[in-house]
Motif scaffolding. Structure first.
Motif, PDB file in Angstrom:
ATOM      1  N   PHE A  51       0.830  -1.198   0.000  1.00  0.00           N
ATOM      2  CA  PHE A  51       0.000   0.000   0.000  1.00  0.00           C
ATOM      3  C   PHE A  51       0.870   1.257   0.000  1.00  0.00           C
ATOM      4  O   PHE A  51       1.856   1.347   0.725  1.00  0.00           O
ATOM      5  CB  PHE A  51      -0.906   0.040   1.231  1.00  0.00           C
ATOM      6  N   LEU A  52       0.472   2.226  -0.827  1.00  0.00           N
ATOM      7  CA  LEU A  52       1.051   3.563  -0.809  1.00  0.00           C
ATOM      8  C   LEU A  52       0.015   4.485  -0.177  1.00  0.00           C
ATOM      9  O   LEU A  52      -1.148   4.479  -0.592  1.00  0.00           O
ATOM     10  CB  LEU A  52       1.371   4.048  -2.224  1.00  0.00           C
ATOM     11  N   ILE A  53       0.416   5.265   0.822  1.00  0.00           N
ATOM     12  CA  ILE A  53      -0.532   6.171   1.456  1.00  0.00           C
ATOM     13  C   ILE A  53       0.074   7.575   1.544  1.00  0.00           C
ATOM     14  O   ILE A  53       1.289   7.738   1.511  1.00  0.00           O
ATOM     15  CB  ILE A  53      -0.967   5.688   2.859  1.00  0.00           C
ATOM     16  N   ASN A  85      -6.692  13.275  -1.734  1.00  0.00           N
ATOM     17  CA  ASN A  85      -6.386  14.691  -1.661  1.00  0.00           C
ATOM     18  C   ASN A  85      -6.486  15.222  -0.232  1.00  0.00           C
ATOM     19  O   ASN A  85      -7.378  14.842   0.522  1.00  0.00           O
ATOM     20  CB  ASN A  85      -7.339  15.494  -2.552  1.00  0.00           C
ATOM     21  N   ALA A  86      -5.544  16.110   0.111  1.00  0.00           N
ATOM     22  CA  ALA A  86      -5.546  16.823   1.392  1.00  0.00           C
ATOM     23  C   ALA A  86      -5.390  15.898   2.586  1.00  0.00           C
ATOM     24  O   ALA A  86      -5.824  16.224   3.689  1.00  0.00           O
ATOM     25  CB  ALA A  86      -6.809  17.671   1.523  1.00  0.00           C
ATOM     26  N   ASP A  87      -4.781  14.752   2.396  1.00  0.00           N
ATOM     27  CA  ASP A  87      -4.566  13.830   3.508  1.00  0.00           C
ATOM     28  C   ASP A  87      -3.546  14.408   4.479  1.00  0.00           C
ATOM     29  O   ASP A  87      -2.588  15.079   4.085  1.00  0.00           O
ATOM     30  CB  ASP A  87      -4.067  12.482   2.977  1.00  0.00           C
ATOM     31  N   THR A  88      -3.740  14.142   5.752  1.00  0.00           N
ATOM     32  CA  THR A  88      -2.778  14.435   6.803  1.00  0.00           C
ATOM     33  C   THR A  88      -2.758  13.235   7.742  1.00  0.00           C
ATOM     34  O   THR A  88      -3.693  12.413   7.717  1.00  0.00           O
ATOM     35  CB  THR A  88      -3.168  15.691   7.617  1.00  0.00           C
ATOM     36  N   PRO A  89      -1.747  13.090   8.587  1.00  0.00           N
ATOM     37  CA  PRO A  89      -1.765  11.990   9.554  1.00  0.00           C
ATOM     38  C   PRO A  89      -3.012  11.999  10.437  1.00  0.00           C
ATOM     39  O   PRO A  89      -3.504  10.934  10.835  1.00  0.00           O
ATOM     40  CB  PRO A  89      -0.488  12.229  10.365  1.00  0.00           C
ATOM     41  N   SER A  90      -3.539  13.175  10.737  1.00  0.00           N
ATOM     42  CA  SER A  90      -4.735  13.266  11.574  1.00  0.00           C
ATOM     43  C   SER A  90      -5.973  12.770  10.838  1.00  0.00           C
ATOM     44  O   SER A  90      -6.943  12.334  11.474  1.00  0.00           O
ATOM     45  CB  SER A  90      -4.939  14.713  12.041  1.00  0.00           C
ATOM     46  N   GLU A  91      -5.967  12.834   9.516  1.00  0.00           N
ATOM     47  CA  GLU A  91      -7.028  12.229   8.714  1.00  0.00           C
ATOM     48  C   GLU A  91      -6.783  10.733   8.551  1.00  0.00           C
ATOM     49  O   GLU A  91      -7.682   9.912   8.717  1.00  0.00           O
ATOM     50  CB  GLU A  91      -7.100  12.897   7.341  1.00  0.00           C
ATOM     51  N   ARG A  92      -5.552  10.376   8.256  1.00  0.00           N
ATOM     52  CA  ARG A  92      -5.212   8.983   7.949  1.00  0.00           C
ATOM     53  C   ARG A  92      -5.422   8.057   9.139  1.00  0.00           C
ATOM     54  O   ARG A  92      -5.806   6.891   8.972  1.00  0.00           O
ATOM     55  CB  ARG A  92      -3.758   8.914   7.478  1.00  0.00           C
ATOM     56  N   ILE A 111       5.133  11.694   2.793  1.00  0.00           N
ATOM     57  CA  ILE A 111       4.828  12.841   3.638  1.00  0.00           C
ATOM     58  C   ILE A 111       5.526  14.076   3.089  1.00  0.00           C
ATOM     59  O   ILE A 111       6.621  13.977   2.525  1.00  0.00           O
ATOM     60  CB  ILE A 111       5.259  12.565   5.101  1.00  0.00           C
ATOM     61  N   THR A 112       4.887  15.231   3.227  1.00  0.00           N
ATOM     62  CA  THR A 112       5.506  16.477   2.800  1.00  0.00           C
ATOM     63  C   THR A 112       5.251  17.557   3.838  1.00  0.00           C
ATOM     64  O   THR A 112       4.514  17.346   4.815  1.00  0.00           O
ATOM     65  CB  THR A 112       4.993  16.912   1.414  1.00  0.00           C
ATOM     66  N   VAL A 235       7.081  -0.577   7.382  1.00  0.00           N
ATOM     67  CA  VAL A 235       6.758   0.791   6.996  1.00  0.00           C
ATOM     68  C   VAL A 235       7.992   1.465   6.401  1.00  0.00           C
ATOM     69  O   VAL A 235       9.099   1.339   6.932  1.00  0.00           O
ATOM     70  CB  VAL A 235       6.274   1.622   8.202  1.00  0.00           C
ATOM     71  N   ILE A 236       7.786   2.159   5.292  1.00  0.00           N
ATOM     72  CA  ILE A 236       8.826   2.980   4.663  1.00  0.00           C
ATOM     73  C   ILE A 236       8.299   4.407   4.575  1.00  0.00           C
ATOM     74  O   ILE A 236       7.163   4.630   4.146  1.00  0.00           O
ATOM     75  CB  ILE A 236       9.172   2.478   3.245  1.00  0.00           C
ATOM     76  N   ILE A 237       9.103   5.372   4.995  1.00  0.00           N
ATOM     77  CA  ILE A 237       8.711   6.775   4.925  1.00  0.00           C
ATOM     78  C   ILE A 237       9.461   7.447   3.778  1.00  0.00           C
ATOM     79  O   ILE A 237      10.670   7.285   3.639  1.00  0.00           O
ATOM     80  CB  ILE A 237       9.023   7.515   6.242  1.00  0.00           C
ATOM     81  N   VAL A 238       8.738   8.215   2.972  1.00  0.00           N
ATOM     82  CA  VAL A 238       9.342   8.970   1.882  1.00  0.00           C
ATOM     83  C   VAL A 238       8.860  10.418   1.976  1.00  0.00           C
ATOM     84  O   VAL A 238       7.654  10.677   1.987  1.00  0.00           O
ATOM     85  CB  VAL A 238       8.958   8.403   0.499  1.00  0.00           C
ATOM     86  N   SER A 239       9.796  11.345   2.078  1.00  0.00           N
ATOM     87  CA  SER A 239       9.400  12.761   1.963  1.00  0.00           C
ATOM     88  C   SER A 239       9.252  13.057   0.475  1.00  0.00           C
ATOM     89  O   SER A 239      10.196  12.946  -0.297  1.00  0.00           O
ATOM     90  CB  SER A 239      10.436  13.682   2.610  1.00  0.00           C
ATOM     91  N   THR A 240       8.056  13.414   0.060  1.00  0.00           N
ATOM     92  CA  THR A 240       7.726  13.490  -1.363  1.00  0.00           C
ATOM     93  C   THR A 240       8.360  14.712  -2.032  1.00  0.00           C
ATOM     94  O   THR A 240       8.638  15.718  -1.388  1.00  0.00           O
ATOM     95  CB  THR A 240       6.205  13.513  -1.552  1.00  0.00           C
ATOM     96  N   PRO A 241       8.584  14.631  -3.344  1.00  0.00           N
ATOM     97  CA  PRO A 241       9.359  15.669  -4.052  1.00  0.00           C
ATOM     98  C   PRO A 241       8.611  16.981  -4.243  1.00  0.00           C
ATOM     99  O   PRO A 241       7.385  17.014  -4.406  1.00  0.00           O
ATOM    100  CB  PRO A 241       9.662  15.008  -5.405  1.00  0.00           C
ATOM    101  N   LEU A 242       9.391  18.059  -4.244  1.00  0.00           N
ATOM    102  CA  LEU A 242       8.897  19.400  -4.527  1.00  0.00           C
ATOM    103  C   LEU A 242       9.823  20.055  -5.546  1.00  0.00           C
ATOM    104  O   LEU A 242      11.012  19.747  -5.606  1.00  0.00           O
ATOM    105  CB  LEU A 242       8.858  20.252  -3.260  1.00  0.00           C
TER     106      LEU A 242
END
Length: 315
Positions: A51-53, A85-92, A111-112, A235-242
């Motif tokens: 799963f990608l979240i 769209n607009a997901d945050t840890p508090s939503e997830r 995560i960004t 679990v793998i954490i990725v800070s997403t690109p900007l």
């Protein structure tokens, strides 16, 4: 006379948005319906779920390509992109138990900066800020950074609200089987040129992540990771690109605090954390300054995510 005109305009705006909120609350949330359908599925015992979240930064991945790359080496794997769209840890965290119930083998959490932003008490307005209210409303509805293209997001929310009236033609979207909660529009699959990206940077909202305030998103982020690990889910954490133009607008303090949060998570939970935030800054792969385009020319992002997952599966 001028005061009457101003009062009339203000009243019209209040009534319009009041009706908008009533319409939105009246109709059932399509997101909830889709979630019920997906999480009630019966997967085979031989299926190894990946799963990608995350938010729309994860949604822009080519999950079909990721699945193809991984299944060549691990035929039993099924890759799903559960971002929205607009997901945050508090939503997830509200749906994390549903994810756990399907017993995925690996979860990649993108995560960004904006996902962890909590407003400082020093910046809060004593009265509701109409400008912020509109921004928040549009962000929640559209998911992408509404300050990048205010005209587009405003038209989107109008189109959605009056979809059943026939006044506005439906926007063409692309739906993928392995991305059940995310759709792609023309803007998300088109590459923006440098001039467009530069213009977008002029409208980017400043993002602040404070280290001296209680951050509910960080707390929930940690809680989600703990839940996964307790249930033996990798679990793998990725800070997403900007894009470079987006990163240039982020205060140094915010960058330091964001890096510190991820480093603490790495050390606390002994998990892999990959920093993709500046990985593709100068490449021609962007839909806007905060999102890689869903485009074949942008497959490098998806290929790199696939390689990370393959590395995890090979351990």
């Amino acid at each position: 006379m001028n005061q009457k005109i101003v009062a009339s305009v203000a009243l019209s705006i209040i009534i319009a948005f009041g009706l908008l909120l009533l319409v939105q609350n009246y109709f059932p949330d399509e997101q909830i319906i889709k979630e019920r359908e997906f999480y009630s599925q019966n997967f085979g015992p031989e299926d190894e779920l990946i799963f990608l979240i995350g938010s729309s930064n994860v949604g822009q991945l080519n999950t079909t390509l990721i699945h193809e790359n991984i299944s060549q080496k691990f035929p039993q794997t099924l890759v799903y992109n559960l971002s929205y769209n607009a997901d945050t840890p508090s939503e997830r965290i509200q749906t994390v138990d549903y994810i756990i119930s399907l017993n995925p083998k690996v979860v990649v959490y993108g995560i960004t900066y904006a996902d962890l932003e909590v407003e400082s008490s020093a910046k809060k307005h004593p009265l509701p800020d109409p400008h912020q209210f509109v921004n928040d409303l549009l962000t929640n509805e559209i998911g992408l950074n509404n300050e990048v293209n205010p005209k587009f997001t405003t038209l989107e929310i109008i189109r959605k609200t009056f979809a059943d009236t026939g006044l506005f033609p439906p926007r063409e979207v692309i739906r993928l089987d392995n991305s059940p909660f995310f759709t792609f529009s023309l803007e998300q699959i088109t590459l923006a040129n440098d001039m467009e990206l530069m213009q977008q940077s002029e409208h980017q909202r400043l993002i602040d992540i404070y280290s001296n305030v209680e951050n509910k998103h960080v707390n929930n982020f940690n809680a989600i990771i703990e839940k996964f690990q307790k249930n033996k889910i990798n679990v793998i954490i990725v800070s997403t690109p900007l894009h470079e133009y987006s990163l240039d607008q982020i205060p140094l303090e915010t960058k330091v605090n964001f890096s510190g949060i991820l480093e603490k998570i790495r050390n606390t939970y002994d998990i892999e954390v990959y920093d993709f935030s500046d990985k593709y800054v100068n490449q021609d792969i962007w839909a806007n300054i905060t999102h890689v385009s869903y485009n074949k020319k942008s497959n490098i992002y998806s290929d790199d995510i696939a390689e990370i997952i393959i590395t995890e599966l090979e351990k």
